[in-house]
Design a protein around this motif. Sequence first.
Motif, PDB file in Angstrom:
ATOM      1  N   CYS A  28       0.835  -1.213   0.000  1.00  0.00           N
ATOM      2  CA  CYS A  28       0.000   0.000   0.000  1.00  0.00           C
ATOM      3  C   CYS A  28       0.863   1.254   0.000  1.00  0.00           C
ATOM      4  O   CYS A  28       1.738   1.418   0.830  1.00  0.00           O
ATOM      5  CB  CYS A  28      -0.913   0.002   1.228  1.00  0.00           C
ATOM      6  SG  CYS A  28      -1.832   1.537   1.415  1.00  0.00           S
ATOM      7  N   TYR A  29       0.628   2.165  -0.962  1.00  0.00           N
ATOM      8  CA  TYR A  29       1.359   3.441  -0.966  1.00  0.00           C
ATOM      9  C   TYR A  29       0.426   4.621  -0.695  1.00  0.00           C
ATOM     10  O   TYR A  29       0.712   5.739  -1.072  1.00  0.00           O
ATOM     11  CB  TYR A  29       2.223   3.623  -2.214  1.00  0.00           C
ATOM     12  CG  TYR A  29       1.572   3.545  -3.587  1.00  0.00           C
ATOM     13  CD1 TYR A  29       0.221   3.765  -3.805  1.00  0.00           C
ATOM     14  CD2 TYR A  29       2.371   3.281  -4.714  1.00  0.00           C
ATOM     15  CE1 TYR A  29      -0.333   3.702  -5.072  1.00  0.00           C
ATOM     16  CE2 TYR A  29       1.835   3.226  -5.988  1.00  0.00           C
ATOM     17  CZ  TYR A  29       0.469   3.428  -6.165  1.00  0.00           C
ATOM     18  OH  TYR A  29      -0.061   3.373  -7.431  1.00  0.00           O
ATOM     19  N   GLN A  30      -0.733   4.316  -0.068  1.00  0.00           N
ATOM     20  CA  GLN A  30      -1.597   5.365   0.496  1.00  0.00           C
ATOM     21  C   GLN A  30      -2.171   6.332  -0.540  1.00  0.00           C
ATOM     22  O   GLN A  30      -2.343   7.517  -0.263  1.00  0.00           O
ATOM     23  CB  GLN A  30      -0.818   6.147   1.577  1.00  0.00           C
ATOM     24  CG  GLN A  30      -0.541   5.320   2.821  1.00  0.00           C
ATOM     25  CD  GLN A  30      -1.819   5.064   3.617  1.00  0.00           C
ATOM     26  OE1 GLN A  30      -2.388   5.951   4.225  1.00  0.00           O
ATOM     27  NE2 GLN A  30      -2.289   3.833   3.576  1.00  0.00           N
ATOM     28  N   CYS A  31      -2.501   5.826  -1.716  1.00  0.00           N
ATOM     29  CA  CYS A  31      -3.055   6.704  -2.750  1.00  0.00           C
ATOM     30  C   CYS A  31      -4.478   7.143  -2.426  1.00  0.00           C
ATOM     31  O   CYS A  31      -4.943   8.175  -2.897  1.00  0.00           O
ATOM     32  CB  CYS A  31      -3.018   6.017  -4.112  1.00  0.00           C
ATOM     33  SG  CYS A  31      -4.136   4.606  -4.229  1.00  0.00           S
ATOM     34  N   GLY A  32      -5.221   6.322  -1.665  1.00  0.00           N
ATOM     35  CA  GLY A  32      -6.592   6.698  -1.293  1.00  0.00           C
ATOM     36  C   GLY A  32      -7.657   6.278  -2.293  1.00  0.00           C
ATOM     37  O   GLY A  32      -8.833   6.604  -2.113  1.00  0.00           O
ATOM     38  N   THR A  33      -7.280   5.548  -3.334  1.00  0.00           N
ATOM     39  CA  THR A  33      -8.284   5.069  -4.298  1.00  0.00           C
ATOM     40  C   THR A  33      -9.369   4.268  -3.574  1.00  0.00           C
ATOM     41  O   THR A  33     -10.560   4.438  -3.830  1.00  0.00           O
ATOM     42  CB  THR A  33      -7.608   4.171  -5.362  1.00  0.00           C
ATOM     43  OG1 THR A  33      -6.607   4.932  -6.009  1.00  0.00           O
ATOM     44  CG2 THR A  33      -8.612   3.663  -6.385  1.00  0.00           C
ATOM     45  N   CYS A  34      -8.949   3.413  -2.657  1.00  0.00           N
ATOM     46  CA  CYS A  34      -9.909   2.556  -1.952  1.00  0.00           C
ATOM     47  C   CYS A  34     -10.940   3.373  -1.197  1.00  0.00           C
ATOM     48  O   CYS A  34     -12.145   3.139  -1.324  1.00  0.00           O
ATOM     49  CB  CYS A  34      -9.170   1.604  -1.014  1.00  0.00           C
ATOM     50  SG  CYS A  34      -7.955   2.379   0.044  1.00  0.00           S
ATOM     51  N   ARG A  49      -8.236   3.440   3.432  1.00  0.00           N
ATOM     52  CA  ARG A  49      -6.824   3.811   3.363  1.00  0.00           C
ATOM     53  C   ARG A  49      -6.221   3.925   4.769  1.00  0.00           C
ATOM     54  O   ARG A  49      -5.125   3.450   5.039  1.00  0.00           O
ATOM     55  CB  ARG A  49      -6.663   5.157   2.624  1.00  0.00           C
ATOM     56  CG  ARG A  49      -5.211   5.602   2.466  1.00  0.00           C
ATOM     57  CD  ARG A  49      -5.116   7.089   2.162  1.00  0.00           C
ATOM     58  NE  ARG A  49      -5.795   7.913   3.164  1.00  0.00           N
ATOM     59  CZ  ARG A  49      -5.333   8.160   4.386  1.00  0.00           C
ATOM     60  NH1 ARG A  49      -4.166   7.691   4.769  1.00  0.00           N
ATOM     61  NH2 ARG A  49      -6.032   8.891   5.243  1.00  0.00           N
ATOM     62  N   CYS A  82      -7.586  -1.111  -6.595  1.00  0.00           N
ATOM     63  CA  CYS A  82      -6.319  -0.735  -5.970  1.00  0.00           C
ATOM     64  C   CYS A  82      -5.171  -0.914  -6.952  1.00  0.00           C
ATOM     65  O   CYS A  82      -4.969  -1.996  -7.488  1.00  0.00           O
ATOM     66  CB  CYS A  82      -6.071  -1.603  -4.725  1.00  0.00           C
ATOM     67  SG  CYS A  82      -4.378  -1.488  -4.114  1.00  0.00           S
ATOM     68  N   VAL A  86      -3.195  -4.458  -3.331  1.00  0.00           N
ATOM     69  CA  VAL A  86      -3.153  -4.713  -1.885  1.00  0.00           C
ATOM     70  C   VAL A  86      -4.291  -5.662  -1.486  1.00  0.00           C
ATOM     71  O   VAL A  86      -4.189  -6.378  -0.492  1.00  0.00           O
ATOM     72  CB  VAL A  86      -3.258  -3.368  -1.114  1.00  0.00           C
ATOM     73  CG1 VAL A  86      -3.470  -3.582   0.374  1.00  0.00           C
ATOM     74  CG2 VAL A  86      -2.005  -2.533  -1.359  1.00  0.00           C
TER      75      VAL A  86
HETATM   76  S1  SF4 Z   1      -5.988   1.811  -3.168  1.00  0.00           S
HETATM   77 FE1  SF4 Z   1      -5.901   1.833  -0.921  1.00  0.00          FE
HETATM   78  S2  SF4 Z   1      -4.853  -0.065  -0.387  1.00  0.00           S
HETATM   79 FE2  SF4 Z   1      -4.424   0.298  -2.548  1.00  0.00          FE
HETATM   80  S3  SF4 Z   1      -2.470   1.420  -2.553  1.00  0.00           S
HETATM   81 FE3  SF4 Z   1      -4.124   2.957  -2.600  1.00  0.00          FE
HETATM   82  S4  SF4 Z   1      -4.447   3.465  -0.427  1.00  0.00           S
HETATM   83 FE4  SF4 Z   1      -3.278   1.525  -0.460  1.00  0.00          FE
END
Ligand code: SF4
Lengths: 179, 300
Positions: A28-34, A49, A82, A86
């Motif tokens: 996980c690189y904390q992009c926040g898509t989830c 996230r 994701c 992840v």
């Molecule tokens: S989508 Fe969520 S779980 Fe996947 S990398 Fe981004 S923040 Fe992490």
Amino acid sequence: MEVIELKNADSDFPDLVKKFGGLNLSACYQCGTCSSDCPVSTEFFYRVRRIMRRTALGLKDKVLPEKDIWCCTTCFTCFDRCPQEVNPTDVIVALRRISAREGYTPQASRNTSANITKLGHAVPSLEDIEKKREGIGLPARPPTAASHPEAIDEIQKIVKKRGIAEIIRFNWDKMELEE
Amino acid sequence: MISYAFYLGCVGPLRYPDIENSIRLTLAELGVELLDMEGATCCPAPGAGFKNFDELAALTVSARNISIAEELGLDVMTFCGGCQGSLNWANKLLQSDPERKDRVNELLADMDREYKGTAKIKHLVEVMNEDVGVDHIREIAAGRLEGFKVAVHYGCHVLRPYKVEELDDPEMPRMLDDLVEAWGAESLEFTEKHTCCGAGGGLFANDRDLSLSIMRKKMVQIKELGGDMLVDICPFCHMQFDLGQMQLREKGEDFSIPVFYYNQVLALLMGFDRDQVAFIENTPRDKIIERILSTKMIEV
Ligand code: SF4
Ligand code: SF4
């Protein structure tokens, strides 16, 4: 802003989560898509996230007792979207497994598994529905565990071997949940 | 004639037997034979059952169910998103992982069962598209539902995770839309079209208000678009929409959007009696059923 004290973190926790099924947690690189795609996140302060981050940091006291991990509908949207694979849904389910062993499972989730243990089904057969079934020419009970008690015995063997009754605190003598 | 082992699950047969009957009656006439899986149990629920506590237990219960179909020498047909999700996940994982498969079979040996991994798991929407065919449905409906606005709902586990289901594009699926348009109806487009119904993962019972607030967003949009009905392919999503709208009514918000499982409307179009195929409901459907029954064939 909240200060997170890493000295309170449990550095073994991420490995435990991996062992219980959250294999790709570290990617996980904390992009926040989830979080932005999650149907629950729009309705209350639930952030996938943030759960991933806290888990990866070993902040188990901020994850395991929280109601959040039991609010996921397992819609698998975050799983499919994701960019890092992840598989956040798998991480959440792994967290549920650990949290359940510490006694945090909500009553309703214990109930479903207690029903499956007692009946072979997640919901009981109801007299009213049985009458309706007969009214349209179906047997009162479907040809499932609902009319095959031996199938329920088989499910109970699996439950016993895998220790599910202990995890959900199901009492075999009373055939119901404790408390 | 093509045959399947008919996997019933829990909510279908135990809460909405009219859905089960609509499937039995329509598929028999469409040339799909369904054989019962004696002694099948809960799938056991992808996000609400044993999977939350122990992966191997969940896999073993699923494998036990699948082994009943293997004994019949048939592929499985499910009609619930959750059942499809559980059984297909277990089946594909066990087919690709001999070590897990051995562990499952050790547990199954205790009940003289064996999981082989020879069956496929298909949801009804796949059977309707591939074995029955959209053209066949179009002939049956003969354009009767022209002018009807339908909101379709696939149910998450029919399509996701894509890695497991590999059925249709989960971002822009067509399978159910095509089947609904084959009636002559319009399938509505709206931003919440592919959002979860809010019932899965145990949320239906764990937090009813939160679960309903997810469902409600969809209803708001369907109402705004003048949707005549919602058509689903999962008894659990169906319960969420049907019962959930009643619960929202009790809180003072009335959407009154009639809810059908796909085969219930199809059964009505095929001439089956409403009292056989669509009579269990918490959100009234009388008016729309009357309208459906009063339609005439406009093209052949
Ligand atoms: S989508 Fe969520 S779980 Fe996947 S990398 Fe981004 S923040 Fe992490
Ligand atoms: S699987 Fe759970 S966390 Fe992921 S988007 Fe769906 S509800 Fe949110």
